[in-house]
Each structure stands twice: as structure tokens, then as C-alpha cells.
Design a protein around this motif. Sequence first.
Motif, PDB file in Angstrom:
ATOM      1  N   LEU A  54       0.833  -1.203   0.000  1.00 53.71           N
ATOM      2  CA  LEU A  54       0.000   0.000   0.000  1.00 53.71           C
ATOM      3  C   LEU A  54       0.865   1.249   0.000  1.00 53.71           C
ATOM      4  CD1 LEU A  54      -2.767   1.558   0.529  1.00 53.71           C
ATOM      5  CD2 LEU A  54      -2.166   1.341   2.931  1.00 53.71           C
ATOM      6  N   LEU A  55       1.875   1.291   0.862  1.00 51.59           N
ATOM      7  CA  LEU A  55       2.737   2.463   0.948  1.00 51.59           C
ATOM      8  C   LEU A  55       3.576   2.639  -0.311  1.00 51.59           C
ATOM      9  CD1 LEU A  55       3.942   2.281   4.658  1.00 51.59           C
ATOM     10  CD2 LEU A  55       2.034   3.572   3.696  1.00 51.59           C
ATOM     11  N   ALA A  56       3.987   1.534  -0.907  1.00 51.72           N
ATOM     12  CA  ALA A  56       4.798   1.618  -2.118  1.00 51.72           C
ATOM     13  C   ALA A  56       3.983   2.127  -3.312  1.00 51.72           C
ATOM     14  CB  ALA A  56       5.396   0.257  -2.436  1.00 51.72           C
ATOM     15  N   ASN A  57       2.679   1.871  -3.316  1.00 50.49           N
ATOM     16  CA  ASN A  57       1.825   2.240  -4.444  1.00 50.49           C
ATOM     17  C   ASN A  57       1.062   3.548  -4.237  1.00 50.49           C
ATOM     18  OD1 ASN A  57       2.593  -0.060  -5.849  1.00 50.49           O
ATOM     19  ND2 ASN A  57       0.985  -1.291  -4.907  1.00 50.49           N
ATOM     20  N   LEU A  58       1.343   4.273  -3.161  1.00 53.37           N
ATOM     21  CA  LEU A  58       0.675   5.558  -2.944  1.00 53.37           C
ATOM     22  C   LEU A  58       1.067   6.543  -4.039  1.00 53.37           C
ATOM     23  CD1 LEU A  58       0.758   6.496   0.845  1.00 53.37           C
ATOM     24  CD2 LEU A  58      -1.226   6.057  -0.584  1.00 53.37           C
ATOM     25  N   ALA A  59       0.086   7.320  -4.474  1.00 54.61           N
ATOM     26  CA  ALA A  59       0.356   8.308  -5.520  1.00 54.61           C
ATOM     27  C   ALA A  59      -0.459   9.567  -5.229  1.00 54.61           C
ATOM     28  CB  ALA A  59      -0.019   7.749  -6.887  1.00 54.61           C
ATOM     29  N   LYS A  60      -0.066  10.658  -5.862  1.00 55.61           N
ATOM     30  CA  LYS A  60      -0.769  11.922  -5.709  1.00 55.61           C
ATOM     31  C   LYS A  60      -2.202  11.746  -6.197  1.00 55.61           C
ATOM     32  CE  LYS A  60      -0.448  16.757  -7.039  1.00 55.61           C
ATOM     33  NZ  LYS A  60       0.311  17.749  -7.790  1.00 55.61           N
ATOM     34  N   GLY A  61      -3.156  12.242  -5.400  1.00 58.24           N
ATOM     35  CA  GLY A  61      -4.563  12.144  -5.746  1.00 58.24           C
ATOM     36  C   GLY A  61      -5.290  10.985  -5.083  1.00 58.24           C
ATOM     37  N   ASP A  62      -4.564  10.054  -4.462  1.00 57.85           N
ATOM     38  CA  ASP A  62      -5.208   8.943  -3.762  1.00 57.85           C
ATOM     39  C   ASP A  62      -5.913   9.448  -2.516  1.00 57.85           C
ATOM     40  OD1 ASP A  62      -4.258   7.128  -5.607  1.00 57.85           O
ATOM     41  OD2 ASP A  62      -2.617   6.407  -4.339  1.00 57.85           O
ATOM     42  N   GLU A  63      -7.048   8.865  -2.218  1.00 57.79           N
ATOM     43  CA  GLU A  63      -7.777   9.191  -0.989  1.00 57.79           C
ATOM     44  C   GLU A  63      -7.476   8.105   0.034  1.00 57.79           C
ATOM     45  OE1 GLU A  63     -11.857   9.714  -2.122  1.00 57.79           O
ATOM     46  OE2 GLU A  63     -11.375  11.357  -3.463  1.00 57.79           O
ATOM     47  N   VAL A  64      -7.017   8.528   1.211  1.00 57.35           N
ATOM     48  CA  VAL A  64      -6.557   7.579   2.221  1.00 57.35           C
ATOM     49  C   VAL A  64      -7.140   7.928   3.584  1.00 57.35           C
ATOM     50  CG1 VAL A  64      -4.393   7.071   1.021  1.00 57.35           C
ATOM     51  CG2 VAL A  64      -4.455   8.901   2.699  1.00 57.35           C
ATOM     52  N   ILE A  65      -7.022   6.968   4.490  1.00 55.35           N
ATOM     53  CA  ILE A  65      -7.369   7.187   5.891  1.00 55.35           C
ATOM     54  C   ILE A  65      -6.135   6.846   6.722  1.00 55.35           C
ATOM     55  CG2 ILE A  65      -8.323   4.865   6.176  1.00 55.35           C
ATOM     56  CD1 ILE A  65     -10.406   6.179   8.106  1.00 55.35           C
ATOM     57  N   THR A  66      -5.861   7.677   7.730  1.00 49.91           N
ATOM     58  CA  THR A  66      -4.684   7.453   8.570  1.00 49.91           C
ATOM     59  C   THR A  66      -5.036   6.546   9.742  1.00 49.91           C
ATOM     60  OG1 THR A  66      -5.106   9.340  10.011  1.00 49.91           O
ATOM     61  CG2 THR A  66      -3.815   9.753   8.004  1.00 49.91           C
ATOM     62  N   ALA A  67      -4.020   6.146  10.483  1.00 50.69           N
ATOM     63  CA  ALA A  67      -4.225   5.309  11.665  1.00 50.69           C
ATOM     64  C   ALA A  67      -5.051   6.041  12.719  1.00 50.69           C
ATOM     65  CB  ALA A  67      -2.894   4.877  12.253  1.00 50.69           C
ATOM     66  N   GLY A  68      -5.001   7.368  12.709  1.00 53.80           N
ATOM     67  CA  GLY A  68      -5.779   8.160  13.651  1.00 53.80           C
ATOM     68  C   GLY A  68      -7.194   8.437  13.194  1.00 53.80           C
ATOM     69  N   GLY A  69      -7.549   7.993  11.982  1.00 53.39           N
ATOM     70  CA  GLY A  69      -8.911   8.155  11.486  1.00 53.39           C
ATOM     71  C   GLY A  69      -9.127   9.393  10.635  1.00 53.39           C
ATOM     72  N   ILE A  70      -8.081  10.094  10.267  1.00 54.38           N
ATOM     73  CA  ILE A  70      -8.208  11.304   9.454  1.00 54.38           C
ATOM     74  C   ILE A  70      -8.242  10.910   7.980  1.00 54.38           C
ATOM     75  CG2 ILE A  70      -7.102  13.472   8.797  1.00 54.38           C
ATOM     76  CD1 ILE A  70      -5.926  13.555  11.628  1.00 54.38           C
ATOM     77  N   ILE A  71      -9.251  11.405   7.277  1.00 53.75           N
ATOM     78  CA  ILE A  71      -9.412  11.110   5.858  1.00 53.75           C
ATOM     79  C   ILE A  71      -8.903  12.296   5.061  1.00 53.75           C
ATOM     80  CG2 ILE A  71     -11.087  10.680   4.028  1.00 53.75           C
ATOM     81  CD1 ILE A  71     -12.857   9.337   6.101  1.00 53.75           C
ATOM     82  N   GLY A  72      -8.140  12.012   4.014  1.00 50.95           N
ATOM     83  CA  GLY A  72      -7.625  13.094   3.193  1.00 50.95           C
ATOM     84  C   GLY A  72      -7.157  12.604   1.837  1.00 50.95           C
ATOM     85  N   LYS A  73      -6.834  13.578   0.984  1.00 49.04           N
ATOM     86  CA  LYS A  73      -6.334  13.284  -0.357  1.00 49.04           C
ATOM     87  C   LYS A  73      -4.847  13.590  -0.379  1.00 49.04           C
ATOM     88  CE  LYS A  73      -8.791  14.238  -3.962  1.00 49.04           C
ATOM     89  NZ  LYS A  73      -9.486  14.887  -5.080  1.00 49.04           N
ATOM     90  N   VAL A  74      -4.066  12.699  -0.971  1.00 48.03           N
ATOM     91  CA  VAL A  74      -2.618  12.866  -1.039  1.00 48.03           C
ATOM     92  C   VAL A  74      -2.297  14.014  -1.984  1.00 48.03           C
ATOM     93  CG1 VAL A  74      -0.437  11.794  -1.684  1.00 48.03           C
ATOM     94  CG2 VAL A  74      -2.215  10.426  -0.576  1.00 48.03           C
TER      95      VAL A  74
END
Length: 111
Positions: A54-74
Motif C-alpha cells: 500500500l505504501l509503495a503504491n501511494l500516488a498523488k490524488g489517492d484518498e486515504v485514511i490514517t491510523a488516527g482516522g483522518i481522511i484526506g487526499k494525497v
Amino acid sequence: MSFFISPALAADAPAAGAMDPGMFNILFLVGFGLIFYFFMWRPQAKRAKEHKNLLANLAKGDEVITAGGIIGKVVRLNDDYVVLEVSEGTELKFQKAHVAAELPKGTIKSI
């Protein structure tokens, strides 16, 4: 019953079906090791491998959720950090390892 068999003879005779205590201990340890492998180590290794991919395939524009529960766009990312846009004009910087999962495209707009 001690009238017919002396206690010394009864103690020397091997019990039918009795297992050697040393062999029992070895089988017990092998069984415990197998349980440990299949229920703890193997699933954890699988999850770690999936997270690394997952970390290796992250790219700009991906929508993710953090371990703390924060949702955001890369917005930006480098080897160690990722910058997420959590709302219009608000960007937060996180360690890349704290990204928990990638969300389907369009998740942020529906919230």
C-alpha cells in the motif's frame, strides 16, 4: 488387588498405551509452535506485506485514511512523509507509515 500382584511387579510393568513423558513434551511443543505460526505469525506477516505494498503504491490524488482516522487526499509525498489535504486549503503532514488504508475514489466528496 494387592493379594495377587506384588506392588514391585506392578510398578515395573509398563502401562498399556502409556506415552513416554519426553515424547509428550516434544509433541506438545511442536503443536504449540504450529498454533503460534498459523494463528499469530503468518497473519501478521501477511498484513505487514499488504501494508508495505500500500505504501509503495501511494500516488498523488489517492484518498486515504490514517491510523488516527483522518481522511484526506494525497497532495505531496516523499520517501518518509505524505501531505494530505483534509479540507479546502488545509494540509496536514504525516509519516507515511501512518497511512492505514486507501479509500475508493470519490469517498471524500460523499462525506
